[in-house]
Scaffold this active site. Structure first.
Site, PDB file in Angstrom:
ATOM      1  N   ASN A 158       0.809  -1.226   0.000  1.00 33.97           N
ATOM      2  CA  ASN A 158       0.000   0.000   0.000  1.00 33.97           C
ATOM      3  C   ASN A 158       0.841   1.275   0.000  1.00 33.97           C
ATOM      4  OD1 ASN A 158       0.713  -0.686   2.701  1.00 33.97           O
ATOM      5  ND2 ASN A 158      -0.887   0.651   3.485  1.00 33.97           N
ATOM      6  N   ASP A 183       6.639  -6.428  -1.276  1.00 31.42           N
ATOM      7  CA  ASP A 183       5.464  -7.151  -1.716  1.00 31.42           C
ATOM      8  C   ASP A 183       5.631  -7.538  -3.187  1.00 31.42           C
ATOM      9  OD1 ASP A 183       2.433  -7.701  -0.896  1.00 31.42           O
ATOM     10  OD2 ASP A 183       2.496  -7.055  -2.994  1.00 31.42           O
ATOM     11  N   GLY A 232       1.994  -4.741   7.990  1.00 27.66           N
ATOM     12  CA  GLY A 232       1.000  -5.553   7.305  1.00 27.66           C
ATOM     13  C   GLY A 232      -0.154  -5.896   8.223  1.00 27.66           C
ATOM     14  N   GLU A 254       3.992  -2.520  12.491  1.00 30.61           N
ATOM     15  CA  GLU A 254       2.776  -1.716  12.418  1.00 30.61           C
ATOM     16  C   GLU A 254       1.730  -2.584  11.737  1.00 30.61           C
ATOM     17  OE1 GLU A 254       0.908   1.593   9.698  1.00 30.61           O
ATOM     18  OE2 GLU A 254       2.717   2.373  10.670  1.00 30.61           O
ATOM     19  N   GLU A 386     -11.682  -4.375   9.799  1.00 28.29           N
ATOM     20  CA  GLU A 386     -11.016  -3.381   8.949  1.00 28.29           C
ATOM     21  C   GLU A 386     -11.332  -3.656   7.479  1.00 28.29           C
ATOM     22  OE1 GLU A 386      -6.563  -1.411   8.511  1.00 28.29           O
ATOM     23  OE2 GLU A 386      -6.720  -3.552   8.941  1.00 28.29           O
TER      24      GLU A 386
END
EC number: 1.2.1.79
Length: 517
Positions: A158, A183, A232, A254, A386
């Site tokens: 992201n 990624d 992630g 995180e 989420e």
């Protein structure tokens, strides 16, 4: 402005830490805006990761022996190079992720800020520190900060630049080597940033990029590194934390969030509505610290809902390699499927859409409108889970106390946003919110951009911190060196043992009278 050229991809592919990369299995990397193939990337193996770590470990010994200022000078040059090449870096971030250019610029600026901050502060933060000794004047105690060795970084798709390189910068300045597994869908973002690091003077084997499957390459990195930095999902974070614990190595992460915004009566609702479009929909909501829950005091809930719905309706979406669109694409079909399922589930159970709600294939395969829901209840998936996409729910509440209670009613605790009549009132509310960062009068930018302050999550949102002194010193081991002078702990040779042992308690009692004791 077009996507990066084939020449660019070929040049960057040569930087992977894989022997004979052209002879390896290749994975397609696609332009998110269109779905077309941009390039391929060689697929690394566990052996590649092991070899990269072995080479990094050898390079780290010489690197750690360099003066801190010499290491920091490379990152001052890197700061300038990142800003000089910001257009190309933004192009790559947009190509691999589909984000709007404004979100791509956030990544570039974050890397530049981190490089400059740690290059400026590292010497002071890493300097040996004088500590109180056992006996004043007789014991000299120094605390040193020794690099861990090889730091493994496992970064997500992201924010594939900042969450790869910004986390590696303090590790490198602290004297470590870094091996990163980007990624699989965004490897060239990491390579584009690393290329500039090499240009700035960083030895190539000191920072290795090994693309490949997470279970294979990532697993090997966890098994061989001396410290692991991960960004992630909470589920994956728990798995990696267990693996790190088994090896007794450090781990920082995180993880997920279900971040809340609190809007109190007296806040400037039009300002809140405009800022909330950034807070909720930056990077199409694919941001760990984006807002997914908004609690508004009942007296202003209707007015706020209308203002926010109007602001969201006015957002421009687009697949453009230039500034203009406020929001870009989701990154993949999987992300689009999640958003659509959460919206469908909520509507089927009685929620209402006040803005957005639709897939936009006319713009690109994975575009989805920024969506605002009301009437969301506990049985709906998006209530507590989420979404990680452009979906937010508004909840009227009777009071600020109720808003705080509901904001805290989650296992997560990453980020929050607070709006009130005054900054003082907002800060008072913020102190009661269970989150690692709380922004007053904004969504997430001020706290994340304050590189001198620690940033990270409470509860299931992570462990450890990035930024500030914590973000550097976590990559070091504290070493205490205590030197005893004049009189050792056996006492002076002329004093009998019994007399010495009788004196010691009185000496300890007397030390309590000294300043700072």
């Amino acid at each position: 402005m077009p996507a990066p050229t084939q020449e660019t991809f070929d040049r960057l592919a040569a930087l992977v830490a894989i022997d004979e990369p052209q002879q390896r299995e290749q994975r397609a990397v696609r332009e998110v805006f269109t779905g077309r193939e941009l390039a391929t990337i060689p697929v690394g193996t566990a052996d590649d990761a092991a070899a990269a770590i072995s080479k990094a470990r050898a390079a780290q010994r010489e690197w750690a022996a360099r003066p801190v200022e010499e290491r920091a000078a490379i990152f001052r040059r890197y700061h300038r190079l990142v800003l000089d090449h910001r257009a190309e870096l933004m192009d790559m971030a947009q190509a691999e992720t589909g984000k709007a250019r404004v979100a791509a610029q956030e990544e570039v600026l974050d890397i530049a800020l981190n490089a400059r901050y740690y290059a400026t502060r590292a010497r002071r933060l890493l300097a040996p520190r004088r500590a109180q000794g056992l006996f004043p004047g007789l014991t000299r105690t120094i605390v040193n900060h020794v690099p861990k060795g090889v730091v493994g970084v496992i970064s997500p798709w992201n924010y594939p630049m900042t969450l790869a390189v910004s986390d590696a910068i303090p590790a490198l300045i602290a004297g470590n080597a870094v091996v990163i597994k980007p990624d699989s869908s965004t490897p060239y973002c990491a390579l584009a940033c690393v290329e500039l690091l090499y240009e700035a003077g960083l030895p190539r084997e000191l920072f290795a990029v090994v693309p490949g499957p997470g279970a294979v390459v990532g697993g090997e990195i966890v098994q061989r590194s001396d410290y692991v930095m991960f960004t992630g999902s909470t589920a994956t974070g728990r798995t990696l934390a267990t693996q790190a614990a088994e090896r007794l190595i450090g781990f920082s992460a995180e993880l997920g969030g279900k971040n809340a915004m609190i809007v109190a009566q007296g806040a400037d609702l039009r300002a809140v509505a405009q800022a909330a479009t950034r807070a909720c929909f930056s990077n199409a909501g694919q941001l760990c610290i984006s807002i997914e829950r908004i609690y508004v005091e009942e007296g202003v809930a209707d007015e706020f809902t209308k203002a926010f719905a109007d602001a969201v309706a006015g957002m421009r979406l687009g697949a453009e390699y230039e500034f203009g669109p406020a929001m870009g694409s989701l990154v993949s079909q999987a992300q689009l499927d999640t958003v659509q399922e959460h919206v469908r589930d909520a509507l089927n159970k009685g929620a209402a859409v006040v803005a957005g709600g639709q897939h936009r294939p006319d713009l690109g395969p994975f575009f989805h409108e920024p969506t605002v829901l009301t009437g969301v209840t506990e049985e709906m998936t998006c209530y507590a889970e989420e979404t990680f996409g452009p979906l937010v729910s508004i909840y009227p509440v009777a009071s600020v106390d109720e808003a705080i209670e509901r904001a805290n009613s989650t296992e997560y605790g990453l980020n929050a946003s607070v709006w009130a009549a005054t900054a003082k009132e907002g800060e008072a509310i913020a102190r009661r919110v269970h989150a690692g960062t709380v922004n007053v009068n904004e969504g997430y930018g001020p706290a994340f951009g304050s590189t001198d302050a620690p940033m990270g999550g409470m509860g299931a949102s992570g462990m450890g911190r990035r930024h500030g002194a914590d973000g550097l010193l976590k990559y070091t081991e504290s070493q205490t060196v205590a030197t005893q002078r004049l009189i050792d702990l056996g006492g002076p040779s002329w004093l009998p043992d019994a007399a010495w042992n009788a004196v010691l308690p009185h000496a300890v009692r007397a030390m309590a009278l000294l300043p700072g004791r």
